[in-house]
Enzyme design. Sequence first.
Site, PDB file in Angstrom:
ATOM      1  CE  LYS A   1       7.285 -14.098  72.067  1.00 57.06           C
ATOM      2  NZ  LYS A   1       7.947 -12.800  71.852  1.00 57.06           N
TER       3      LYS A   1
ATOM      4  CG  ASN B   1       8.480  -0.626  64.714  1.00 56.65           C
ATOM      5  OD1 ASN B   1       8.044   0.424  64.256  1.00 56.65           O
ATOM      6  ND2 ASN B   1       9.689  -1.085  64.424  1.00 56.65           N
TER       7      ASN B   1
ATOM      8  CB  SER C   1      10.327 -13.528  61.874  1.00 58.08           C
ATOM      9  OG  SER C   1      10.677 -12.223  62.227  1.00 58.08           O
TER      10      SER C   1
ATOM     11  CB  THR D   1       5.354  -7.183  67.199  1.00 58.38           C
ATOM     12  OG1 THR D   1       6.441  -7.903  66.617  1.00 58.38           O
ATOM     13  CG2 THR D   1       5.238  -7.568  68.668  1.00 58.38           C
TER      14      THR D   1
ATOM     15  CE  LYS E   1      13.197 -15.747  62.931  1.00 58.23           C
ATOM     16  NZ  LYS E   1      13.875 -14.548  63.485  1.00 58.23           N
TER      17      LYS E   1
ATOM     18  CE  LYS F   1      14.902 -11.308  72.268  1.00 54.23           C
ATOM     19  NZ  LYS F   1      13.582 -11.285  71.578  1.00 54.23           N
TER      20      LYS F   1
END
Length: 424
Positions: free
Chosen positions: A102, A229, A357, A198, A78, A114
């Site tokens: 994380k 954001n 997410s 976030t 992810k 990523k």
Amino acid sequence: MNSPLSYVHPTSDSAWGTYLSQIDRVVPYLGPLARWAETLRRPKRALIVDVPIELDDGTIAHYEGYRVQHNLSRGPGKGGVRFHPDVTLEEVMALSAWMTIKNAAVNLPYGGAKGGVRVDPRRLSRGELERLTRRYTSEIGLLIGPTQDIPAPDVNTNGQIMAWMMDTYAVNTGHTATGVVTGKPVHLGGSLGRVKATGRGVFVTGREAARRIGLDLQGARVAVQGYGNVGGVAAQLFAAAGARLVAVQDHSGTLHREAGIDATALAAHAQAQGGVAGFPGASPLDDEAFWDTPCDILIPAALEGQIGADRAARLQARLVLEGANGPTVPEGDRVLGERGVLVVPDVICNAGGVTVSYFEWVQDFSSFFWTEDEINARLDKIMVEALARIWDVADLHRIPLRTAAFAVACERILMARQDRGLYP
């Protein structure tokens, strides 16, 4: 092009080097699990792809793209996809590794991944950007899938990019799988609350940290680097809680107003003008002077590697909330610690986005969607509980929050690695 393993012992103070030093620091707290620590220093899989597209003028352009899966012990990969001219394999490796940490720090059932393309998307037309996105998606298609690896938005990517990625995957596989990406438009299976998640997570962890150190948000001075954001949403939430936005910096310039900047009006200006520069409600400031601005809370929410030893020595904040990934290099971390400045690390502070997410992914599988109030309540609960767990570990071992976050996360990752064992 160097292979991923050639970066295992980098000599430069790079993003990957920063991550490796963080792993070195946490190993003494892993007990018997330390025998598995080497797995954290090596990405499981790294894919480099050529992304050729036809430009509007008929010429053929080639861009280099990446998808790195750092660790899949706890679940599918992810992590976001960024389009930026400075993207490198080493950077994507570090970002994927931080996603591993994380996800484990907030106890989500994911590994870390990523992706990125080395491109300046501002130089592309909408049609060129779509062709780039679709070709990149096709090239990494052998790695991604709703139970394999789930991309999401990151720097210079958004819901439209995710919609194109989802559609490309659907065309190539012959079926629609909305869960192949997150951060999609709501009408395509996206989640309410995702865009602001976030920034909301930065606020929630910041609010809890401020309470624990006795910092009253009413009247607290806030400085923000990056006003999208993450930084923009966090600034507006802090302002709503009574704080005062005194300094802002983004790619277009730096602003200052001791009496406070209207966070909501600035967000509207930045959206319309493409940056904070020119906002009439504040005065321009030299970019480097941003780091000398007196404030109580600093939110670096731009790119990695922003706070080294020099800037750390000059900061006048009591609390640093890492909205960006890897904004503080190890030497900067050391200086801030010596000065008694509390840092809420990125792996917990900005985990609100991946948490929502996860909610989106769950909702896509069930085809049952929650209200925004339900999303925010679930997000707040997870963030508060995750920070409390990390704070307890920090107090127990008398270590910084970053080391404690890595200790909590690495224990979960390596327990999964140990119990799954090695095959064959």
